[in-house]
Design a protein around this motif. Structure first.
Motif, PDB file in Angstrom:
ATOM      1  N   PRO A 299       0.835  -1.210   0.000  1.00 66.97           N
ATOM      2  CA  PRO A 299       0.000   0.000   0.000  1.00 66.97           C
ATOM      3  C   PRO A 299       0.863   1.251   0.000  1.00 66.97           C
ATOM      4  O   PRO A 299       1.850   1.343   0.727  1.00 66.97           O
ATOM      5  CB  PRO A 299      -0.793  -0.132   1.310  1.00 66.97           C
ATOM      6  N   LEU A 300       0.492   2.195  -0.831  1.00 59.41           N
ATOM      7  CA  LEU A 300       1.214   3.458  -0.924  1.00 59.41           C
ATOM      8  C   LEU A 300       0.289   4.556  -0.415  1.00 59.41           C
ATOM      9  O   LEU A 300      -0.840   4.700  -0.890  1.00 59.41           O
ATOM     10  CB  LEU A 300       1.615   3.716  -2.374  1.00 59.41           C
ATOM     11  N   GLY A 301       0.752   5.315   0.564  1.00 54.60           N
ATOM     12  CA  GLY A 301      -0.109   6.317   1.164  1.00 54.60           C
ATOM     13  C   GLY A 301      -1.028   5.695   2.193  1.00 54.60           C
ATOM     14  O   GLY A 301      -0.681   4.727   2.871  1.00 54.60           O
ATOM     15  N   GLY A 302      -2.239   6.223   2.301  1.00 56.72           N
ATOM     16  CA  GLY A 302      -3.205   5.749   3.288  1.00 56.72           C
ATOM     17  C   GLY A 302      -4.395   5.069   2.650  1.00 56.72           C
ATOM     18  O   GLY A 302      -4.428   4.846   1.433  1.00 56.72           O
ATOM     19  N   PRO A 303      -5.398   4.717   3.440  1.00 58.09           N
ATOM     20  CA  PRO A 303      -6.557   3.986   2.919  1.00 58.09           C
ATOM     21  C   PRO A 303      -7.358   4.759   1.883  1.00 58.09           C
ATOM     22  O   PRO A 303      -8.095   4.163   1.098  1.00 58.09           O
ATOM     23  CB  PRO A 303      -7.394   3.714   4.177  1.00 58.09           C
TER      24      PRO A 303
ATOM     25  N   HIS B 183       7.355  11.992  -7.933  1.00 56.04           N
ATOM     26  CA  HIS B 183       7.030  11.250  -6.721  1.00 56.04           C
ATOM     27  C   HIS B 183       5.903  10.270  -7.020  1.00 56.04           C
ATOM     28  O   HIS B 183       4.827  10.671  -7.489  1.00 56.04           O
ATOM     29  CB  HIS B 183       6.604  12.213  -5.619  1.00 56.04           C
ATOM     30  N   PRO B 184       6.110   8.974  -6.770  1.00 56.96           N
ATOM     31  CA  PRO B 184       5.107   7.964  -7.147  1.00 56.96           C
ATOM     32  C   PRO B 184       3.712   8.225  -6.586  1.00 56.96           C
ATOM     33  O   PRO B 184       2.721   8.111  -7.318  1.00 56.96           O
ATOM     34  CB  PRO B 184       5.700   6.666  -6.587  1.00 56.96           C
ATOM     35  N   LEU B 185       3.615   8.575  -5.317  1.00 55.81           N
ATOM     36  CA  LEU B 185       2.291   8.766  -4.725  1.00 55.81           C
ATOM     37  C   LEU B 185       1.596   9.987  -5.316  1.00 55.81           C
ATOM     38  O   LEU B 185       0.384   9.954  -5.572  1.00 55.81           O
ATOM     39  CB  LEU B 185       2.410   8.901  -3.205  1.00 55.81           C
ATOM     40  N   GLU B 186       2.335  11.045  -5.564  1.00 58.19           N
ATOM     41  CA  GLU B 186       1.735  12.231  -6.156  1.00 58.19           C
ATOM     42  C   GLU B 186       1.243  11.952  -7.571  1.00 58.19           C
ATOM     43  O   GLU B 186       0.171  12.420  -7.981  1.00 58.19           O
ATOM     44  CB  GLU B 186       2.738  13.381  -6.156  1.00 58.19           C
TER      45      GLU B 186
ATOM     46  N   ALA C 133      -8.272   2.497  -8.732  1.00 56.44           N
ATOM     47  CA  ALA C 133      -7.106   1.985  -8.014  1.00 56.44           C
ATOM     48  C   ALA C 133      -5.909   2.039  -8.953  1.00 56.44           C
ATOM     49  O   ALA C 133      -6.037   1.748 -10.152  1.00 56.44           O
ATOM     50  CB  ALA C 133      -7.342   0.555  -7.539  1.00 56.44           C
ATOM     51  N   VAL C 134      -4.751   2.395  -8.411  1.00 56.06           N
ATOM     52  CA  VAL C 134      -3.535   2.506  -9.214  1.00 56.06           C
ATOM     53  C   VAL C 134      -2.484   1.542  -8.656  1.00 56.06           C
ATOM     54  O   VAL C 134      -2.276   1.473  -7.443  1.00 56.06           O
ATOM     55  CB  VAL C 134      -2.989   3.954  -9.197  1.00 56.06           C
ATOM     56  N   LEU C 135      -1.843   0.807  -9.554  1.00 56.79           N
ATOM     57  CA  LEU C 135      -0.717  -0.045  -9.185  1.00 56.79           C
ATOM     58  C   LEU C 135       0.521   0.447  -9.918  1.00 56.79           C
ATOM     59  O   LEU C 135       0.561   0.450 -11.148  1.00 56.79           O
ATOM     60  CB  LEU C 135      -0.987  -1.502  -9.547  1.00 56.79           C
ATOM     61  N   ILE C 136       1.530   0.857  -9.168  1.00 58.95           N
ATOM     62  CA  ILE C 136       2.808   1.278  -9.741  1.00 58.95           C
ATOM     63  C   ILE C 136       3.717   0.063  -9.805  1.00 58.95           C
ATOM     64  O   ILE C 136       4.029  -0.543  -8.799  1.00 58.95           O
ATOM     65  CB  ILE C 136       3.431   2.391  -8.895  1.00 58.95           C
ATOM     66  N   THR C 137       4.133  -0.271 -11.005  1.00 55.69           N
ATOM     67  CA  THR C 137       4.939  -1.466 -11.196  1.00 55.69           C
ATOM     68  C   THR C 137       6.410  -1.158 -11.444  1.00 55.69           C
ATOM     69  O   THR C 137       7.255  -2.056 -11.316  1.00 55.69           O
ATOM     70  CB  THR C 137       4.412  -2.291 -12.385  1.00 55.69           C
ATOM     71  N   GLU C 138       6.738   0.076 -11.776  1.00 59.97           N
ATOM     72  CA  GLU C 138       8.131   0.435 -12.043  1.00 59.97           C
ATOM     73  C   GLU C 138       8.376   1.871 -11.606  1.00 59.97           C
ATOM     74  O   GLU C 138       7.478   2.732 -11.719  1.00 59.97           O
ATOM     75  CB  GLU C 138       8.466   0.302 -13.528  1.00 59.97           C
ATOM     76  N   THR C 139       9.574   2.138 -11.128  1.00 57.12           N
ATOM     77  CA  THR C 139       9.995   3.495 -10.796  1.00 57.12           C
ATOM     78  C   THR C 139      11.344   3.759 -11.429  1.00 57.12           C
ATOM     79  O   THR C 139      12.148   2.859 -11.618  1.00 57.12           O
ATOM     80  CB  THR C 139      10.110   3.685  -9.275  1.00 57.12           C
ATOM     81  N   ALA C 140      11.585   5.003 -11.750  1.00 59.41           N
ATOM     82  CA  ALA C 140      12.882   5.413 -12.311  1.00 59.41           C
ATOM     83  C   ALA C 140      13.489   6.422 -11.364  1.00 59.41           C
ATOM     84  O   ALA C 140      13.664   7.591 -11.707  1.00 59.41           O
ATOM     85  CB  ALA C 140      12.712   5.983 -13.714  1.00 59.41           C
TER      86      ALA C 140
END
Length: 255
Positions: A21-25, A220-223, A247-254
């Motif tokens: 989980p990223l961030g809050g509920p 920033h991923p959450l933003e 709902a968002v799923l982040i699968t990669e970050t740079a």
């Protein structure tokens, strides 16, 4: 052939690690453990003389969790505090508590500030001591528990979709909305499903949207995820659609 395809899908899913989980509920966002680990590995590399041997992220034991306001991706962890577990090699000639405190701070700060993970602790295990030069030291991260080597991680990275030409109708329109949000590098299909999935339901009436994406460097991923959720819910809301959740799923970050 079917067995081989199923086996490959299972291996790929395991390689992604947990869906954190990223961030809050109320944020409706998750990130793969592998993507989060990449950011933490880079933070650990800034600690002189330290080499990560393994890195895992999961729910913190005995800590309360919350019910997300949107339906999570299949198998995702509920929103709540997380724990980092890492094994590392540290340099000789430097006080061990000082080095581990520095590494712990680097991991926790990166988790909170660079990602938005609600981490409460980082448990470290020192596996070895190494003699390293005092100057010009660059730590190397291998994170063997998450991925055998950087080359393997690249080979197993989730399928990327840089365009939306294969999509049709409302799904393609929403995909175009997502890729137009600043910070979205591309759509992905890490879980084997469409990068943008739309489900309409009648009882109660409403629309569910799930998006898989990669975040571009410097964002920033959450933003980014929050901006995506706002954009797609605004675009998908009509007089007849009923409530829209995303709902968002982040699968990669740079990072």
């Amino acid at each position: 052939m079917k067995t081989e395809t199923w086996t490959q899908a299972v291996r790929h899913r395991l390689d992604l690690g947990r869906l954190l989980p990223l961030g809050g509920p109320y944020d409706g966002t998750w990130i793969t453990e592998r993507a989060a680990a990449r950011v933490l590995e880079l933070a650990a590399a800034e600690v002189p003389g330290v080499r990560l041997e393994s890195l895992r992220i999961g729910s913190a034991p005995l800590e309360p969790v919350s019910e997300p306001t949107v339906r999570p991706p299949a198998g995702a962890l509920p929103p709540g505090p997380l724990r980092i577990e890492a094994a590392c090699t540290v340099p000789l000639g430097k006080p061990l508590p000082e080095t581990t405190d520095q590494l712990r701070s680097a991991l926790l700060n990166a988790a909170a500030e660079r990602l938005g993970l609600a981490t409460v602790t980082a448990d470290l295990r020192v596996t070895d001591l190494q003699d390293v030069p005092e100057t010009g030291v660059k730590s190397r991260t291998t994170a063997r528990a998450m991925r055998p080597a950087p080359e393997t991680a690249t080979a197993r990275s989730s399928p990327a979709m840089t365009g939306t030409g294969s999509m049709r109708g409302p799904v393609r329109e929403l995909a175009d909305v997502v890729t137009g949000v600043p910070g979205v590098a591309r759509l992905t299909s890490a879980l084997g499903s469409r990068p943008v999935k739309v489900e309409d339901h009648d009882d109660p009436p409403g629309r569910r949207i799930e998006v898989q994406l990669a975040v571009a460097r410097g964002h920033h991923p959450l933003e980014v995820a929050r901006a995506v959720r706002t954009a797609v819910t605004d675009a998908a809301t009509t007089d007849k659609s009923g409530p829209v959740t995303a709902a968002v799923l982040i699968t990669e970050t740079a990072a």
